[in-house]
Design a protein around this motif. Structure first.
Motif, short mmCIF file in Angstrom:
data_model
loop_
_atom_site.label_atom_id
_atom_site.label_comp_id
_atom_site.label_asym_id
_atom_site.label_seq_id
_atom_site.Cartn_x
_atom_site.Cartn_y
_atom_site.Cartn_z
N ASP B 105 10.56 22.09 -63.97
CA ASP B 105 11.34 21.44 -62.92
C ASP B 105 11.48 19.97 -63.27
N LEU B 106 12.63 19.44 -62.93
CA LEU B 106 12.88 18.01 -63.13
C LEU B 106 13.38 17.43 -61.82
N ARG B 107 12.74 16.38 -61.37
CA ARG B 107 13.16 15.72 -60.13
C ARG B 107 13.45 14.26 -60.44
N ILE B 108 14.64 13.83 -60.11
CA ILE B 108 15.06 12.46 -60.41
C ILE B 108 15.50 11.80 -59.12
N GLY B 109 14.97 10.62 -58.83
CA GLY B 109 15.43 9.89 -57.66
C GLY B 109 14.27 9.37 -56.84
N LYS B 110 14.61 8.92 -55.65
CA LYS B 110 13.58 8.36 -54.77
C LYS B 110 12.81 9.51 -54.13
N GLN B 111 11.52 9.52 -54.35
CA GLN B 111 10.72 10.68 -53.93
C GLN B 111 9.30 10.26 -53.60
N GLN B 112 8.69 11.02 -52.72
CA GLN B 112 7.26 10.83 -52.44
C GLN B 112 6.48 11.78 -53.34
N ILE B 113 5.49 11.24 -54.01
CA ILE B 113 4.66 12.05 -54.92
C ILE B 113 3.23 11.99 -54.41
N ILE B 114 2.71 13.15 -54.03
CA ILE B 114 1.41 13.21 -53.35
C ILE B 114 0.41 13.95 -54.22
N TRP B 115 -0.70 13.30 -54.49
CA TRP B 115 -1.76 13.93 -55.28
C TRP B 115 -3.06 13.92 -54.48
N GLY B 116 -4.00 14.74 -54.94
CA GLY B 116 -5.36 14.68 -54.39
C GLY B 116 -5.66 15.76 -53.37
N LYS B 117 -6.94 15.87 -53.05
CA LYS B 117 -7.41 16.91 -52.12
C LYS B 117 -7.96 16.33 -50.83
N GLY B 118 -8.18 15.04 -50.79
CA GLY B 118 -8.78 14.43 -49.60
C GLY B 118 -7.79 14.35 -48.45
N ASP B 119 -8.36 14.27 -47.23
CA ASP B 119 -7.53 14.11 -46.04
C ASP B 119 -7.67 12.69 -45.52
N GLY B 120 -6.55 12.02 -45.36
CA GLY B 120 -6.57 10.69 -44.76
C GLY B 120 -7.15 9.62 -45.65
N VAL B 121 -7.23 9.90 -46.96
CA VAL B 121 -7.73 8.89 -47.90
C VAL B 121 -6.81 8.85 -49.12
N PHE B 122 -6.86 7.74 -49.82
CA PHE B 122 -5.99 7.57 -50.99
C PHE B 122 -6.88 7.23 -52.18
N ILE B 123 -7.25 8.23 -52.93
CA ILE B 123 -8.14 8.03 -54.07
C ILE B 123 -7.36 8.25 -55.37
N THR B 124 -6.94 9.50 -55.59
CA THR B 124 -6.03 9.74 -56.72
C THR B 124 -4.58 9.75 -56.24
N ASP B 125 -4.41 9.65 -54.94
CA ASP B 125 -3.07 9.66 -54.35
C ASP B 125 -2.50 8.24 -54.42
N VAL B 126 -2.20 7.80 -55.64
CA VAL B 126 -1.84 6.40 -55.86
C VAL B 126 -0.43 6.25 -56.46
N VAL B 127 0.30 7.35 -56.54
CA VAL B 127 1.62 7.25 -57.16
C VAL B 127 2.62 6.66 -56.17
N SER B 128 2.67 7.20 -54.97
CA SER B 128 3.55 6.65 -53.94
C SER B 128 2.82 5.54 -53.19
N PRO B 129 3.45 4.37 -53.06
CA PRO B 129 2.83 3.30 -52.28
C PRO B 129 2.90 3.61 -50.79
N LYS B 130 2.34 2.70 -49.99
CA LYS B 130 2.21 2.97 -48.55
C LYS B 130 2.89 1.88 -47.72
N ASP B 131 3.38 2.30 -46.59
CA ASP B 131 3.88 1.36 -45.60
C ASP B 131 2.75 1.10 -44.61
N MET B 132 2.11 -0.06 -44.75
CA MET B 132 0.95 -0.37 -43.91
C MET B 132 1.34 -1.27 -42.73
#
Lengths: 261, 426
Positions: B105-132
């Motif tokens: 699969d190839l996805r091109i464009g503005k996209q959210q990329i979500i990684w990791g297994k934790g809930d409510g934490v950002f450890i390996t989930d560092v590809v998409s930035p956050k709106d804080m």
């Protein structure tokens, strides 16, 4: 004349032997094994509409596209929720195993989180999506998990059925017993009663429609009524396809995220 | 300017490609939601002099459109957001084009990329930035920002290989200075900063790249990943302007540190309990110095930052008992080769606890999610009750309570809030 009498007696004895032999060869366990082992097709796709009706008569409806494939004794299933809008694109995957000592593996994909999560398969007595069906009710319960006996024979909608009483071997089961009406010639269930831990009737499952698809008996319409809560869940299936090829690689995280195609 | 041009070019490219593709589409589907959120800061409610009892009245219209073909999709999700009667904004959450083949699969464009297994934490989930802008209060799909990226996935049985290239860096969105969620940099007393932000220039060497291998199987699932990236949160680099004046004048430039990340995550089920873990190693993470150490560092030619290696990990378990979902997680951040001048603690440990149960045909859900900061004894307690009035319409009432005087959650002790939200999905 004596010869005719002998022949008549022989036929009578043979008939009795056949009847007795037949009655002795079938047991409650054998009936439930026949139900469990009834061919259902190696690959099945269908669209399921689940209608919940509460005691006030108000209804809620969910539609689910489901894909199932057998891998020998094992089975993989994906369900894609297509409506209502707030659960649309949620998907649920279940890998179940012929080895009764092995628990199912289950995952859920929540589109809001964009993440596939492994979920616990331990509590199969939990109700599925607020329906009257538990996860266990919807799965293929293995015959060896219960003790079975034939308690009656009865006709349902003109079809002769065995009436089987099944008592769970697991003392922690949410049911004290179930009673199943099994159609003799097709090994399809016609009705089932579920009794709670106190031995009172809790739920009744009624099969409204069964048909053959590609040579396999398929339940197309069934309704579970919780008689204690006066609440019902009806499951109706359409666009049932058996034998349509589903890739082995369909039952993956990729497909859960990609959704129904 | 270069960034804007590049982003515009990519967006136009995707849009035009999508339009061409639409002509051959098999199906078009729309979805989205309309939502009203009314939140009250309890502190303002008690303060009769406050001009704004209602901290937030937000109306959101979100529209998703999916143009699906046999081997390609175009997905667009946009929103219009009205904050009270004064602010109206609109934007694109995601706009991407998918190409499918049997094994790739190839996805091109503005996209959210979500990684990791934790809930409510950002450890390996560092590809998409956050709106804080509103801390971590909004739904997570709104906290995560889309990145303009090229993502390729290759599938081999139960394994998947993923590569991500992000040509243009997108940082976290931070709260505005007049927001109750604003965080100010810790500076010594008597120092007045002039603050500016410096984004990495849009060059090939400043692009970000990530790779991940994942496996989903009967016994367990795992992900292993790595990336060369910018930290989505900035570090304040301090330049002295006049340290003998009163107040002392400094320039603070918020810069985004280049770093390497490697990590992994897993989940498995044992005796009905889902066990999960996640960890990441960051090489080159920048930290600000504590106020006590800053002036001395400036005097010796430093800029008030220290670069270190750090690890961030989580271990957790999910269980269901009598229909009640329970989840616990232990999360710890550890700065390796710690320098006492760093403003952050060497260890930062957090516990999370989730419990949720559905009632009434799953139409009512009661939920609690709590974070507890072990070092500062601070906490965020999130209570909610969501009732599905009809299919698609969800009414939610909740409260977010901050406890403590300091720490990640305790700093917002004045921001306890209650809210009512009506959301109609279509």
């Amino acid at each position: 004349m004596r010869k005719l009498k002998k022949i008549t007696l022989a036929i009578f004895l043979l008939t009795c032997a056949a009847v007795l032999g037949s009655a002795q060869s079938i047991t409650g366990l054998k009936v439930m094994e026949n139900v469990y082992n009834r061919p259902t097709g190696p690959e099945i796709t269908s669209e399921m509409t689940m209608t919940l009706t509460n005691s006030r008569g108000s209804t809620r409806e969910r539609t689910i596209r489901q894909y199932l494939k057998k891998f020998g004794e094992d089975e993989k299933k994906i369900m894609f929720f297509t409506s209502p809008a707030d659960v649309k694109n949620t998907s649920f995957m279940d890998w179940s195993y012929g080895d009764s000592s092995k628990d199912d593996d289950m995952w859920i994909y929540l589109p809001a989180l964009k993440k596939v999560k492994r979920i616990s398969s331990e509590n199969k007595s939990d109700y599925f999506m607020g329906s009257d069906f538990t996860y266990d009710d919807l799965g293929d319960r293995k015959p060896e998990q219960d003790s079975h006996k034939i308690i009656d024979e009865e006709a349902i909608n003109g079809k002769d059925c065995y009436v089987i009483e099944s008592i769970p071997k697991d003392k922690n089961s949410m049911y004290s017993k179930t009673v199943t009406w099994v159609v003799k010639d097709s090994w399809v269930g016609a009705k089932k009663e579920f009794y709670d831990e106190d031995g009172d009737l809790l739920k009744t499952l009624t099969i409204h429609s069964v048909d053959k698809v590609n040579g396999y008996w398929v339940i197309l319409d069934m309704e579970m009524e919780n008689v204690q809560k006066n609440h019902t869940t009806r499951l109706q299936f359409k666009d049932v396809q058996i034998g349509k090829s589903i890739s082995d690689n369909f039952f993956t995280e990729r497909q859960m995220k990609r959704g129904v195609r | 300017m270069g960034k804007i041009k590049f982003t515009t070019f990519i967006s136009v490219l995707i849009f035009v490609t999508g339009l061409v593709n639409i002509a051959a589409q098999d199906s078009i589907s729309f979805g989205g939601y309309v939502r009203n959120y009314t939140g009250i800061l309890f502190n303002n409610l008690q303060d009769s002099t406050s001009e704004n009892d209602f901290a937030s009245v937000q109306n959101t219209f979100d529209l998703k459109a999916n143009f699906s073909g046999e081997m390609a999709d175009l997905h667009v999700e946009g929103y219009v957001y009205a904050d009270g009667d004064t602010t109206l904004s609109a934007g694109i959450r995601e706009l991407y084009f998918d190409l499918y083949s049997d094994s790739m699969d190839l996805r091109i464009g503005k996209q959210q990329i979500i990684w990791g297994k934790g809930d409510g934490v950002f450890i390996t989930d560092v590809v998409s930035p956050k709106d804080m802008s509103n801390f971590i209060i909004p739904d997570f799909d709104e906290i995560r920002l889309g990145v303009t990226a090229v993502k390729a996935d290759y599938y081999l049985g139960d394994f998947a290989l993923e590569g991500v290239w992000i040509p243009v860096f997108t940082p976290n969105i931070l709260p505005s200075q007049d927001s109750p969620w604003a965080v100010s940099m810790d500076l010594p007393t008597g120092v007045k900063p002039s603050i500016a932000t410096s984004l990495p220039s849009t060059t090939l060497e400043n692009s970000e790249g990530f790779a991940k291998i994942s496996y989903m199987g009967s016994a367990f699932d795992f992900e292993l990943m790595g990336g060369t990236m910018f930290d989505d949160a900035p570090t304040g680099h301090v330049t002295p302007v006049n340290l003998v004046s009163t107040p002392k004048l400094v320039d603070v430039t918020k810069e985004y540190q280049r770093l390497l990340m490697g990590g992994g995550s897993f989940s498995t089920e044992i005796a009905g309990v889902v066990l999960k873990g996640e960890g990441a190693y960051y090489n080159g993470k920048a930290f600000n110095m504590s106020p006590d150490a800053l002036l001395a560092d400036l005097g010796s030619g430093g800029d008030g930052t220290i670069v270190k290696k750090a690890v961030h990990y989580m271990a957790g378990a999910d269980y269901v008992i009598a229909g009640v979902n329970i989840g616990v997680q232990f999360i710890q951040e550890y700065i390796l080769d710690y320098d006492s001048r760093i403003n952050n603690d060497e260890f930062n440990s957090t516990l999370t606890f989730l419990t949720a149960k559905k009632f009434m045909d799953d139409s009512l859900e009661l939920k609690f999610f709590g974070y507890y900061g072990m070092y500062n004894s601070d906490a965020l307690l999130r209570f909610s009750a969501g009732y599905s009035v009809t299919d698609g319409m969800l009414l939610t009432a909740g409260a977010d309570i901050f406890i403590g005087d300091a720490g990640y959650f305790g700093q917002y002790d004045e921001n306890d809030l209650g809210y009512i939200q009506v959301k109609y999905s279509f």
